[in-house]
Design a protein around this motif. Structure first.
Motif, PDB file in Angstrom:
ATOM      1  N   UNK A 414       0.844  -1.194   0.000  1.00  0.00           N
ATOM      2  CA  UNK A 414       0.000   0.000   0.000  1.00  0.00           C
ATOM      3  C   UNK A 414       0.875   1.237   0.000  1.00  0.00           C
ATOM      4  N   UNK A 415       0.239   2.365  -0.239  1.00  0.00           N
ATOM      5  CA  UNK A 415       0.930   3.636   0.015  1.00  0.00           C
ATOM      6  C   UNK A 415       0.098   4.379   1.068  1.00  0.00           C
ATOM      7  N   UNK A 416       0.797   5.117   1.892  1.00  0.00           N
ATOM      8  CA  UNK A 416       0.124   5.881   2.947  1.00  0.00           C
ATOM      9  C   UNK A 416       0.767   7.260   2.944  1.00  0.00           C
ATOM     10  N   UNK A 417      -0.037   8.278   2.996  1.00  0.00           N
ATOM     11  CA  UNK A 417       0.509   9.633   3.005  1.00  0.00           C
ATOM     12  C   UNK A 417      -0.077  10.381   4.197  1.00  0.00           C
ATOM     13  N   UNK A 418       0.758  11.161   4.871  1.00  0.00           N
ATOM     14  CA  UNK A 418       0.293  11.951   6.020  1.00  0.00           C
ATOM     15  C   UNK A 418       0.489  13.422   5.712  1.00  0.00           C
ATOM     16  N   UNK A 419      -0.551  14.237   6.009  1.00  0.00           N
ATOM     17  CA  UNK A 419      -0.350  15.685   5.877  1.00  0.00           C
ATOM     18  C   UNK A 419      -0.808  16.391   7.148  1.00  0.00           C
ATOM     19  N   UNK A 420      -0.267  17.563   7.376  1.00  0.00           N
ATOM     20  CA  UNK A 420      -0.594  18.359   8.556  1.00  0.00           C
ATOM     21  C   UNK A 420      -2.052  18.809   8.466  1.00  0.00           C
ATOM     22  N   UNK A 421      -2.788  18.598   9.528  1.00  0.00           N
ATOM     23  CA  UNK A 421      -4.185  19.039   9.559  1.00  0.00           C
ATOM     24  C   UNK A 421      -4.231  20.562   9.371  1.00  0.00           C
ATOM     25  N   UNK A 422      -5.101  20.995   8.491  1.00  0.00           N
ATOM     26  CA  UNK A 422      -5.238  22.440   8.265  1.00  0.00           C
ATOM     27  C   UNK A 422      -4.396  22.899   7.095  1.00  0.00           C
ATOM     28  N   UNK A 423      -3.067  22.814   7.214  1.00  0.00           N
ATOM     29  CA  UNK A 423      -2.206  23.349   6.150  1.00  0.00           C
ATOM     30  C   UNK A 423      -2.066  22.401   4.969  1.00  0.00           C
ATOM     31  N   UNK A 424      -2.245  21.119   5.184  1.00  0.00           N
ATOM     32  CA  UNK A 424      -2.076  20.148   4.091  1.00  0.00           C
ATOM     33  C   UNK A 424      -0.618  19.879   3.728  1.00  0.00           C
ATOM     34  N   UNK A 425       0.314  20.343   4.553  1.00  0.00           N
ATOM     35  CA  UNK A 425       1.740  20.080   4.285  1.00  0.00           C
ATOM     36  C   UNK A 425       2.038  18.592   4.463  1.00  0.00           C
ATOM     37  N   UNK A 426       2.734  18.021   3.495  1.00  0.00           N
ATOM     38  CA  UNK A 426       3.076  16.596   3.603  1.00  0.00           C
ATOM     39  C   UNK A 426       4.083  16.418   4.733  1.00  0.00           C
ATOM     40  N   UNK A 427       3.752  15.537   5.694  1.00  0.00           N
ATOM     41  CA  UNK A 427       4.660  15.366   6.841  1.00  0.00           C
ATOM     42  C   UNK A 427       5.218  13.943   6.933  1.00  0.00           C
ATOM     43  N   UNK A 428       4.779  13.069   6.053  1.00  0.00           N
ATOM     44  CA  UNK A 428       5.350  11.721   6.116  1.00  0.00           C
ATOM     45  C   UNK A 428       4.618  10.763   5.210  1.00  0.00           C
ATOM     46  N   UNK A 429       5.141   9.556   5.134  1.00  0.00           N
ATOM     47  CA  UNK A 429       4.483   8.544   4.313  1.00  0.00           C
ATOM     48  C   UNK A 429       5.136   7.187   4.473  1.00  0.00           C
ATOM     49  N   UNK A 430       4.420   6.194   3.963  1.00  0.00           N
ATOM     50  CA  UNK A 430       4.892   4.807   4.000  1.00  0.00           C
ATOM     51  C   UNK A 430       4.586   4.199   2.633  1.00  0.00           C
ATOM     52  N   UNK A 431       5.542   3.467   2.088  1.00  0.00           N
ATOM     53  CA  UNK A 431       5.271   2.702   0.863  1.00  0.00           C
ATOM     54  C   UNK A 431       5.648   1.253   1.147  1.00  0.00           C
ATOM     55  N   UNK A 432       4.716   0.351   0.894  1.00  0.00           N
ATOM     56  CA  UNK A 432       4.991  -1.081   1.020  1.00  0.00           C
ATOM     57  C   UNK A 432       4.792  -1.677  -0.355  1.00  0.00           C
ATOM     58  N   UNK A 433       5.884  -2.018  -1.003  1.00  0.00           N
ATOM     59  CA  UNK A 433       5.824  -2.476  -2.402  1.00  0.00           C
ATOM     60  C   UNK A 433       7.202  -2.989  -2.807  1.00  0.00           C
TER      61      UNK A 433
END
Ligand SMILES: Cc1cc2nc3c(=O)[nH]c(=O)nc-3n(C[C@H](O)[C@H](O)[C@H](O)COP(=O)(O)OP(=O)(O)OC[C@H]3O[C@@H](n4cnc5c(N)ncnc54)[C@H](O)[C@@H]3O)c2cc1C
Length: 482
Positions: A414-433
């Motif tokens: 899967x892919x997982x993306x995290x962004x800051x609540x409100x600003x939408x700034x990308x703050x992290x992620x996970x890729x399993x592939x």
């Protein structure tokens, strides 16, 4: 970061003498920067240039894993219509038709590692770095002495000292490695035949990588984990995917099972668990962490503080408590990655030699567990978001619905993306592939450059591609942001 480019290097530190203890990435990358800035640089190395990274840890394990990956592809090839001599059909796995010659695999691993070490030596020599061979120690904060080895007796006076001596495998008192049947991760490459039944004690990154690799190469593997699941320090969803893949492939994964003792009886090994159960196998790899090589280095006498675990205390520009003494890499316990060791070493020299320097930033360090599938992560974690430590939104997309994944026969990940609540700034992620180690880069860039999910969503991705799922996750985060 350093403002001096390789072509515009100027000898701004002609008189500065730099002594570096340890020739792994922490040490040799520092040496290259110091030489570029015009310092008089000496590296003291005990075992071989490139360090454990090149000779026993990263390079060997990833070379072994390259063969394991090929075997994993072969195992999945029948589904894509490939037939093998021996008459496999889409319904019968080709395993058995294709086998590995472990002696050749391990010979290739060792050859590649020593060639890489020779490359590091040649590069350092070309840059005018003095190389001393032997085990060194500090003699106060301004000198390094070589205690034994080829250059025993040498003494290097220095204005700046960098300690980058790495770490070694932790062993258990009742599981002493014998190098033949009970092994550390450094000793596996002496095996000439595939273990019939390999027991891996420890389900952290190293344990999981070796369990995965030897399983793919055709050994029966039992993975003993003291925790609830494999990879306790990684993203929980990712670890769950990996554990289910391991079990599906026939690996025995024993959770909540603490190994207390490993004994050899002739050609077999017995692992006794804390609750009295026993597991019999032909070989055992003990992968239960690492301890820093900091004992007996004269650190205390030089005024260098260490923690209870023996790691050297450093700040974000790699300074220790002793003026002029810096430290980098696994001996600091900051983040046990070759990339971090190298950056700490470079930062130390930029700082010590007066070049432009930014403190070490750990938030955008990407790391990978090299299993099948690979697990790559960067930035804040879901655990930190769930606990409220970071305010973030999460989108997780399974690869099963990605067109390219279907074509490639990828079922897990899967892919997982995290962004800051409100600003939408990308703050992290996970890729399993497969090749997640490569696919994580756009997320790392986004985290490093503080891109917004819309920035990621608006960039073109190839159709069909696995990275298409990253852009899709970013689009979904935009909707959530609203
Ligand atoms: C199996 C395994 C796989 C890994 N895979 C990856 C990976 O894929 N990617 C990644 O980024 N990281 C990986 N790591 C982590 C990585 O290996 C370490 O983070 C990295 O080696 C740290 O570099 P270093 O320079 O601190 O130490 P090292 O590479 O260990 O170098 C330290 C050097 O110091 C020398 N030394 C020690 N004491 C003395 C002394 N007294 N005098 C002179 N020399 C001395 C040693 O001989 C050694 O050469 C892996 C680790 C393991 C165990």
């Amino acid at each position: 970061m350093a403002s001096v480019s390789p072509t515009s290097a100027s000898p701004i530190n002609q008189a500065t003498r730099v002594a570096i203890l340890g020739g792994g990435p922490g040490g040799y990358e520092a040496a290259l920067v110091a030489a570029q800035l015009g310092a008089d640089v000496t590296v003291v190395e005990r075992d071989g240039l490139g360090g454990s990274t090149v000779l026993t840890d990263v390079v060997p394990s990833k070379t072994l894993i390259a063969t394991a990956e090929l075997m994993a592809s072969v195992a999945g090839a029948a589904e894509l219509g490939v037939r093998f001599p021996g008459g496999s059909t889409p319904d019968s796995e080709p395993a058995g038709a294709v086998t590995v010659d472990l002696a050749r695999v391990h010979a290739r691993v060792k050859a590649l590692a020593s060639a890489q070490s020779a490359d590091v030596r040649a590069r350092l020599e070309k840059e005018g770095v003095t190389l001393l061979s032997g085990a060194g120690a500090l003699d106060g904060p301004n000198a390094v002495v070589v205690r034994d080895g080829e250059d025993a007796g040498a003494r290097v006076e220095a204005d700046v000292v960098l300690v980058s001596v790495g770490a070694r495998p932790r062993t258990l008192p009742d599981a002493e490695p014998d190098g033949e049947r009970i092994l550390t991760w450094k000793q596996v490459y002496d095996l000439t035949e595939l273990p019939e039944h390999l027991i891996v004690v420890g389900s952290g990154v190293t344990g999981a990588e070796f369990a995965n690799a030897y399983d793919a190469l055709g050994a029966h593997v039992t993975l003993i984990s003291s925790r609830d699941r494999v990879l306790p320090g990684e993203d929980a969803d990712a670890a769950e995917v990996l554990e289910s893949v391991f079990r599906r492939r026939g690996m025995d994964v024993m959770s909540r099972s603490r190994a207390a003792k490993v004994e050899r009886h002739g050609d077999s090994v017995t692992v006794t668990l804390a609750d009295g159960r026993t597991v019999e196998g032909s070989h055992c790899i003990v992968a239960v962490g690492a301890i820093p090589n900091t004992a007996g280095l004269g650190l205390e006498e030089a005024g260098v503080w260490t923690s209870e675990s023996g790691h050297i205390d450093v700040d974000k520009v790699s300074r220790t408590s002793a003026r002029g003494v810096y430290a980098a890499g696994d001996c600091t316990g900051v983040f046990p990655l070759a990339s971090v060791a190298a950056m700490q070493g470079r930062i130390a020299m930029w700082h010590a030699l007066g070049d432009t320097v930014a403190p070490l930033k750990l938030r955008s360090v990407a790391s990978t567990v090299f299993t099948s599938p690979e697990i790559a992560t960067v930035g804040w974690t879901q655990a930190q978001i769930d606990s409220g430590e970071a305010q973030g939104e999460i989108v997780k997309l399974p690869l099963a619905t990605n067109a390219r994944a279907k074509m490639l026969g990828i079922h897990d990940g899967f892919v997982k993306l995290f962004c800051r609540t409100g600003s939408g700034t990308v703050i992290g992620g996970v890729v399993v592939a497969p090749r997640a180690s490569e696919l994580i880069f756009p997320v790392t860039l986004a985290v490093e450059k503080r891109l917004n999910v819309d920035d990621v969503a608006h960039a073109f991705t190839i159709y069909p591609s696995l990275t298409g799922s990253l852009a899709e996750a970013a689009r979904q985060l935009h909707v959530m942001g609203e």
